[in-house]
Scaffold this motif. Structure first.
Motif, PDB file in Angstrom:
ATOM      1  N   LEU A 132       0.584  -0.999  -0.162  1.00  0.00           N
ATOM      2  CA  LEU A 132       0.136   0.133  -0.749  1.00  0.00           C
ATOM      3  C   LEU A 132       0.980   1.405  -0.150  1.00  0.00           C
ATOM      4  O   LEU A 132       2.049   1.420   0.466  1.00  0.00           O
ATOM      5  CB  LEU A 132      -0.913  -0.247   1.859  1.00  0.00           C
ATOM      6  N   LYS A 133       0.518   2.314  -0.142  1.00  0.00           N
ATOM      7  CA  LYS A 133       1.041   3.501   0.050  1.00  0.00           C
ATOM      8  C   LYS A 133       0.617   4.491   0.536  1.00  0.00           C
ATOM      9  O   LYS A 133       1.657   5.123   1.080  1.00  0.00           O
ATOM     10  CB  LYS A 133       0.356   4.080  -2.083  1.00  0.00           C
ATOM     11  N   GLU A 134      -0.574   4.160   1.152  1.00  0.00           N
ATOM     12  CA  GLU A 134      -1.008   5.040   2.315  1.00  0.00           C
ATOM     13  C   GLU A 134      -1.579   4.017   3.098  1.00  0.00           C
ATOM     14  O   GLU A 134      -2.328   2.991   2.682  1.00  0.00           O
ATOM     15  CB  GLU A 134      -1.839   6.424   2.323  1.00  0.00           C
ATOM     16  N   GLU A 135      -1.882   4.550   4.646  1.00  0.00           N
ATOM     17  CA  GLU A 135      -3.145   3.629   6.083  1.00  0.00           C
ATOM     18  C   GLU A 135      -5.029   3.862   4.654  1.00  0.00           C
ATOM     19  O   GLU A 135      -4.855   4.356   4.326  1.00  0.00           O
ATOM     20  CB  GLU A 135      -3.469   4.316   6.682  1.00  0.00           C
ATOM     21  N   ILE A 136      -5.330   2.771   4.492  1.00  0.00           N
ATOM     22  CA  ILE A 136      -6.974   2.042   4.193  1.00  0.00           C
ATOM     23  C   ILE A 136      -7.692   2.007   5.134  1.00  0.00           C
ATOM     24  O   ILE A 136      -7.191   1.162   6.659  1.00  0.00           O
ATOM     25  CB  ILE A 136      -6.664   1.850   2.998  1.00  0.00           C
ATOM     26  N   ASN A 137      -8.919   2.160   4.807  1.00  0.00           N
ATOM     27  CA  ASN A 137      -9.905   1.248   5.327  1.00  0.00           C
ATOM     28  C   ASN A 137     -10.492   0.352   4.982  1.00  0.00           C
ATOM     29  O   ASN A 137     -11.248   0.876   3.576  1.00  0.00           O
ATOM     30  CB  ASN A 137     -10.295   2.294   6.075  1.00  0.00           C
ATOM     31  N   PRO A 138      -9.754  -0.946   4.455  1.00  0.00           N
ATOM     32  CA  PRO A 138     -10.729  -1.513   3.618  1.00  0.00           C
ATOM     33  C   PRO A 138     -12.052  -2.199   3.536  1.00  0.00           C
ATOM     34  O   PRO A 138     -12.526  -2.095   5.033  1.00  0.00           O
ATOM     35  CB  PRO A 138      -9.925  -2.572   3.594  1.00  0.00           C
ATOM     36  N   GLN A 139     -12.810  -2.637   2.997  1.00  0.00           N
ATOM     37  CA  GLN A 139     -14.080  -3.023   2.926  1.00  0.00           C
ATOM     38  C   GLN A 139     -14.753  -4.347   1.930  1.00  0.00           C
ATOM     39  O   GLN A 139     -14.150  -3.407   0.802  1.00  0.00           O
ATOM     40  CB  GLN A 139     -15.219  -2.102   2.921  1.00  0.00           C
ATOM     41  N   VAL A 140     -14.339  -5.212   2.363  1.00  0.00           N
ATOM     42  CA  VAL A 140     -14.336  -6.614   1.978  1.00  0.00           C
ATOM     43  C   VAL A 140     -16.108  -6.952   2.137  1.00  0.00           C
ATOM     44  O   VAL A 140     -16.615  -7.090   2.932  1.00  0.00           O
ATOM     45  CB  VAL A 140     -13.700  -7.823   2.689  1.00  0.00           C
ATOM     46  N   PHE A 141     -16.924  -7.583   0.906  1.00  0.00           N
ATOM     47  CA  PHE A 141     -18.541  -8.136   1.099  1.00  0.00           C
ATOM     48  C   PHE A 141     -18.098  -8.935   0.062  1.00  0.00           C
ATOM     49  O   PHE A 141     -17.527  -8.586  -1.212  1.00  0.00           O
ATOM     50  CB  PHE A 141     -18.761  -7.265   1.106  1.00  0.00           C
ATOM     51  N   THR A 142     -19.520  -9.585  -0.187  1.00  0.00           N
ATOM     52  CA  THR A 142     -19.308 -10.519  -1.875  1.00  0.00           C
ATOM     53  C   THR A 142     -20.826 -10.136  -2.415  1.00  0.00           C
ATOM     54  O   THR A 142     -21.778  -9.280  -1.693  1.00  0.00           O
ATOM     55  CB  THR A 142     -19.357 -12.333  -1.205  1.00  0.00           C
ATOM     56  N   LEU A 143     -20.707 -10.496  -3.675  1.00  0.00           N
ATOM     57  CA  LEU A 143     -21.836 -10.154  -4.078  1.00  0.00           C
ATOM     58  C   LEU A 143     -22.635 -11.481  -4.811  1.00  0.00           C
ATOM     59  O   LEU A 143     -21.500 -11.778  -5.008  1.00  0.00           O
ATOM     60  CB  LEU A 143     -21.313  -9.061  -5.427  1.00  0.00           C
ATOM     61  N   TYR A 158     -10.408   2.726   0.924  1.00  0.00           N
ATOM     62  CA  TYR A 158     -10.672   3.526   1.156  1.00  0.00           C
ATOM     63  C   TYR A 158      -9.431   4.436   2.010  1.00  0.00           C
ATOM     64  O   TYR A 158      -8.979   4.102   2.795  1.00  0.00           O
ATOM     65  CB  TYR A 158     -12.171   3.985   2.322  1.00  0.00           C
ATOM     66  N   PRO A 159      -8.861   5.370   1.689  1.00  0.00           N
ATOM     67  CA  PRO A 159      -8.589   6.197   3.186  1.00  0.00           C
ATOM     68  C   PRO A 159      -8.587   5.829   3.932  1.00  0.00           C
ATOM     69  O   PRO A 159     -10.243   6.179   4.486  1.00  0.00           O
ATOM     70  CB  PRO A 159      -7.652   7.817   1.862  1.00  0.00           C
ATOM     71  N   VAL A 160      -7.991   6.600   4.907  1.00  0.00           N
ATOM     72  CA  VAL A 160      -8.678   6.318   6.565  1.00  0.00           C
ATOM     73  C   VAL A 160      -8.962   7.961   6.564  1.00  0.00           C
ATOM     74  O   VAL A 160      -9.886   7.826   7.388  1.00  0.00           O
ATOM     75  CB  VAL A 160      -7.290   6.256   7.327  1.00  0.00           C
ATOM     76  N   ASN A 161      -8.306   9.089   5.683  1.00  0.00           N
ATOM     77  CA  ASN A 161      -8.711  10.611   6.199  1.00  0.00           C
ATOM     78  C   ASN A 161      -9.147  10.690   4.793  1.00  0.00           C
ATOM     79  O   ASN A 161      -8.170  11.152   3.453  1.00  0.00           O
ATOM     80  CB  ASN A 161      -7.353  10.828   6.608  1.00  0.00           C
ATOM     81  N   PRO A 162     -10.532  10.126   4.026  1.00  0.00           N
ATOM     82  CA  PRO A 162     -10.472  11.152   2.644  1.00  0.00           C
ATOM     83  C   PRO A 162     -10.738  12.189   2.388  1.00  0.00           C
ATOM     84  O   PRO A 162     -10.913  12.896   3.846  1.00  0.00           O
ATOM     85  CB  PRO A 162     -11.608  10.218   3.205  1.00  0.00           C
ATOM     86  N   VAL A 163     -10.585  12.831   1.222  1.00  0.00           N
ATOM     87  CA  VAL A 163     -10.034  13.958   1.536  1.00  0.00           C
ATOM     88  C   VAL A 163     -11.867  14.996   0.585  1.00  0.00           C
ATOM     89  O   VAL A 163     -12.562  14.326   0.451  1.00  0.00           O
ATOM     90  CB  VAL A 163      -9.686  14.270   0.291  1.00  0.00           C
ATOM     91  N   ASP A 164     -11.861  15.989   1.841  1.00  0.00           N
ATOM     92  CA  ASP A 164     -12.808  16.719   1.094  1.00  0.00           C
ATOM     93  C   ASP A 164     -13.104  17.285   0.051  1.00  0.00           C
ATOM     94  O   ASP A 164     -12.099  17.597  -0.101  1.00  0.00           O
ATOM     95  CB  ASP A 164     -13.211  17.797   2.169  1.00  0.00           C
ATOM     96  N   PRO A 165     -14.676  16.869  -0.603  1.00  0.00           N
ATOM     97  CA  PRO A 165     -14.312  16.908  -1.764  1.00  0.00           C
ATOM     98  C   PRO A 165     -14.362  19.070  -2.696  1.00  0.00           C
ATOM     99  O   PRO A 165     -13.711  19.303  -3.540  1.00  0.00           O
ATOM    100  CB  PRO A 165     -16.268  17.151  -2.033  1.00  0.00           C
ATOM    101  N   ILE A 166     -14.799  19.752  -1.458  1.00  0.00           N
ATOM    102  CA  ILE A 166     -13.994  21.316  -1.700  1.00  0.00           C
ATOM    103  C   ILE A 166     -12.769  21.356  -1.057  1.00  0.00           C
ATOM    104  O   ILE A 166     -12.653  22.365  -3.003  1.00  0.00           O
ATOM    105  CB  ILE A 166     -15.860  22.414  -0.828  1.00  0.00           C
ATOM    106  N   ALA A 167     -12.439  21.295  -0.803  1.00  0.00           N
ATOM    107  CA  ALA A 167     -11.120  21.061  -1.036  1.00  0.00           C
ATOM    108  C   ALA A 167      -9.778  20.678  -1.638  1.00  0.00           C
ATOM    109  O   ALA A 167      -8.911  21.063  -2.137  1.00  0.00           O
ATOM    110  CB  ALA A 167     -10.479  20.278   0.785  1.00  0.00           C
ATOM    111  N   ALA A 168     -10.382  19.066  -2.144  1.00  0.00           N
ATOM    112  CA  ALA A 168      -9.977  18.782  -3.399  1.00  0.00           C
ATOM    113  C   ALA A 168     -10.462  19.903  -5.071  1.00  0.00           C
ATOM    114  O   ALA A 168      -8.924  19.520  -5.742  1.00  0.00           O
ATOM    115  CB  ALA A 168     -10.549  17.821  -3.726  1.00  0.00           C
TER     116      ALA A 168
END
Length: 472
Positions: A132-143, A158-168
Motif C-alpha cells: 500500500l501507498k498509504e493507510e487504508i480502511n478496507p471494506q470487503v464483501f461478497t455479491l 478507502y483512505p483512512v483520511n478521505p479528502v473533502d470534495p471542496i478542499a480537493a
C-alpha cells in the motif's frame, strides 16, 4: 402321481428369479456398505473455486478490486505495517492464470496500491498481498450473481483520511470563493465602471432591489453615466454550484448499444464537455460526482452534491429499451405521488437497480440510506426540478427528437436530495443504432452539452438562486 413337466419347469423358473433377486439385493447391499466405509475412511475432496475474471478500478476516492468466481468465495484479510500492506487469504481456491492477471492490472498511478503479490499459501488457500501507498480502511464483501456477473468478492480500499470534495477542488484551482456582499452607501464610489456582458444571469440577494445598469457612452471623451443613488441597497453576486452526475461507472457499465458503446463511457464524455462549458460562465462552478471510470452508489452521489452545497443536480444517462426502434431524449424529475407513466416507472426501477449491478456493501449502504435517502424532498424542490427540467427539455428538443414533450416523473433514488432541484437527463437511446452513433459523435456530445447549459441559464434567468449561508 408325478407332477407334469410343464408345471415343474415353471416352478424352477420362479425359483431362479427369486435367487437372482436375492443375489442382486446382496450385491447392492455390499456395494452400499463399501461406499459408506470409503466415505468414512477417505476424506471427501472439496471443489476448488475457479476465478473467472479479475478487475481493478483505481480512483482518487477509493480503489476497488473485484474477483469474480463460479462459486461464492470466502476471504479473510488483515493489515500489516512496516511496510504497510494488506494480506488476503481466500479459501477453497487454487491459483490459476486468470488470478495471476491481477499483478499486471495494478497501475503505477493507483492512489492506494503499489503492487500486489499472489501465491498458493497452502493447499486450497491463495494469498494476495497488497503493498500500500498509504493507510487504508478496507471494506470487503461478497455479491450474489446479478446480470452478466457470477459471484463477486469485492475489496474497496478507502483512505483512512478521505479528502473533502471542496478542499480537493480548491487544491486543483477549480473552486472560487463566493463574491462578498457589497453595501453601496458612499456617493463618492457611485461612479460605475463598464462590466463585461455575462452569459449567465446576475444573481441578487432576496428582497434586494435590482441595480440599474448604466448605459455606456459611445463618446469616449465624455464621462460615463453614473448610477442613481443606491444607499443601503445590498448587492450580491455569488457563484452557482452545479453538480453533474455521470450515471453508472466501474462495475456497472449501464446500457450497452449494439455497436458495443457503453452508457458509462458516453455519459462521462458528455459530462466532461458540459463541465468545460459551465466553467466558462463567470458566475458558475461545477462538480462531478465521478470524473473517471469507477462506481459511485446512488446515495453517495446525493451526498456529494449536498457536501458541495450544489444549487442544481443533474444526472446524465443514455436510455435503452428492448425494442431498438425506441428513440428520443427525455428529462425526468422526482415524484412523490407515483410515476407519471409506466415507462417512467420502468426506467426508475432500472436506474435504481444500479447499486445491485455496481455492487455496494449492504451493511454500510443500509445505514447511509437511513440518513440520506429518506423521502424528504419538498413540494418546492420538486416544483423547481420540473421548471429546470422543462427549460432543459426545450433546448434539447432543438438538437434531437424528444421521446416525450414534457418532463416525466418517477421515484428515482438519485434525485432525492431534499434541498437541491434535481433532474435526470436521458440524452438519447443507446439501444437505437442511429442514436448510438449520435451519442458517440463528438459534435452531438457538444451540442447536447450546449443545450443543457442553455437550459440552465434559462432556468436561472427566471429563478435566480437566493443568497444562502455557506456551511462550514
Amino acid at each position: 402321481m408325478s407332477e407334469p413337466t410343464q408345471f415343474r419347469s415353471e416352478s424352477v423358473t420362479q425359483m431362479d428369479k427369486k435367487l437372482n433377486k436375492q443375489k442382486r439385493s446382496r450385491r447392492i447391499f455390499l456395494q452400499s456398505g463399501a461406499t459408506l466405509l470409503l466415505s468414512v475412511l477417505v476424506p471427501k475432496l472439496s471443489y476448488a473455486a475457479q476465478i473467472l475474471a479479475v478487475r481493478v478500478w483505481p480512483a482518487e476516492e477509493y480503489t476497488r478490486v473485484t474477483l469474480e468466481g463460479d462459486v461464492e468465495l470466502n476471504a479473510t484479510q488483515f493489515i500489516v505495517k512496516d511496510p504497510l500492506r494488506m494480506v488476503v487469504d481466500i479459501e477453497g481456491l487454487e491459483l490459476n492464470s486468470t488470478l495471476k492477471e491481477i499483478i499486471a492490472k495494478i497501475q503505477s498511478n493507483d492512489p492506494y496500491i503499489k503492487q500486489v503479490r499472489v501465491g498458493q499459501n497452502r493447499p486450497n488457500v491463495v494469498r494476495l498481498v497488497f503493498d500500500l501507498k498509504e493507510e487504508i480502511n478496507p471494506q470487503v464483501f461478497t455479491l450474489k450473481p446479478v446480470g452478466e456477473y457470477k459471484y463477486r468478492l469485492v475489496f474497496d480500499l478507502y483512505p483512512v483520511n478521505p479528502v473533502d470534495p471542496i478542499a480537493a477542488l480548491i487544491e486543483k484551482g477549480q473552486w472560487l470563493q463566493d463574491a462578498p456582499v457589497a453595501t453601496l452607501g458612499d456617493e463618492s464610489q457611485q461612479t460605475m465602471q463598464p462590466q463585461p456582458q455575462l452569459q449567465a444571469p446576475q444573481l441578487q440577494a432576496p428582497q434586494a432591489q435590482a441595480m440599474p445598469q448604466p448605459k455606456l457612452n459611445p463618446n469616449p471623451e465624455q464621462p460615463l453615466q453614473t448610477a442613481p443613488d443606491l444607499k443601503n441597497v445590498p448587492q450580491l453576486t455569488r457563484m452557482i454550484t452545479i453538480a453533474l452526475d455521470p450515471g453508472h461507472g466501474g462495475e456497472d457499465p449501464g446500457a450497452i448499444g449494439r455497436g458495443g458503446s457503453r452508457e458509462k463511457d458516453v455519459v462521462l464524455s458528455i459530462a466532461k464537455r458540459l463541465k468545460a462549458k459551465i466553467e466558462t460562465q463567470p458566475n458558475m462552478r461545477v462538480f462531478l460526482t465521478r470524473d473517471a471510470d469507477f462506481f459511485v452508489p446512488l446515495n453517495v452521489r446525493v451526498e456529494k452534491a449536498r457536501k458541495v452545497q450544489a444549487d442544481l443536480f443533474m444526472s446524465i444517462h443514455a436510455d435503452a429499451f428492448i425494442e431498438s426502434s425506441a428513440r428520443g431524449s427525455s428529462v425526468f424529475a422526482l415524484s412523490d405521488k407515483g410515476a407519471s407513466s409506466t415507462a417512467a416507472r420502468w426506467l426508475a426501477n432500472k436506474e435504481n437497480s444500479a447499486d445491485l449491478i455496481g455492487g455496494v456493501n449492504i451493511k454500510n449502504h443500509d445505514k447511509q440510506l437511513a440518513s440520506v435517502l429518506l423521502d424528504l424532498s419538498t413540494t418546492a424542490q420538486i416544483s423547481d426540478s420540473l421548471k429546470l427540467g422543462s427549460a432543459i427539455l426545450n433546448e434539447i428538443g432543438g438538437i434531437n427528437r424528444l421521446h416525450k414533450g414534457s418532463v416525466e416523473q418517477a421515484g428515482f433514488a438519485v434525485l432525492k436530495a431534499p434541498d437541491i432541484p434535481s433532474v435526470l437527463i436521458e440524452t438519447a437511446f443507446i439501444s437505437n443504432p442511429e442514436e448510438e452513433a449520435k451519442l458517440t459523435d463528438e459534435n452531438y456530445q457538444n451540442q447536447m452539452a450546449d443545450a443543457i447549459l442553455k437550459g440552465i441559464n434559462r432556468y436561472f434567468a427566471k429563478k435566480p438562486p437566493l443568497a444562502k449561508n455557506r456551511l462550514t
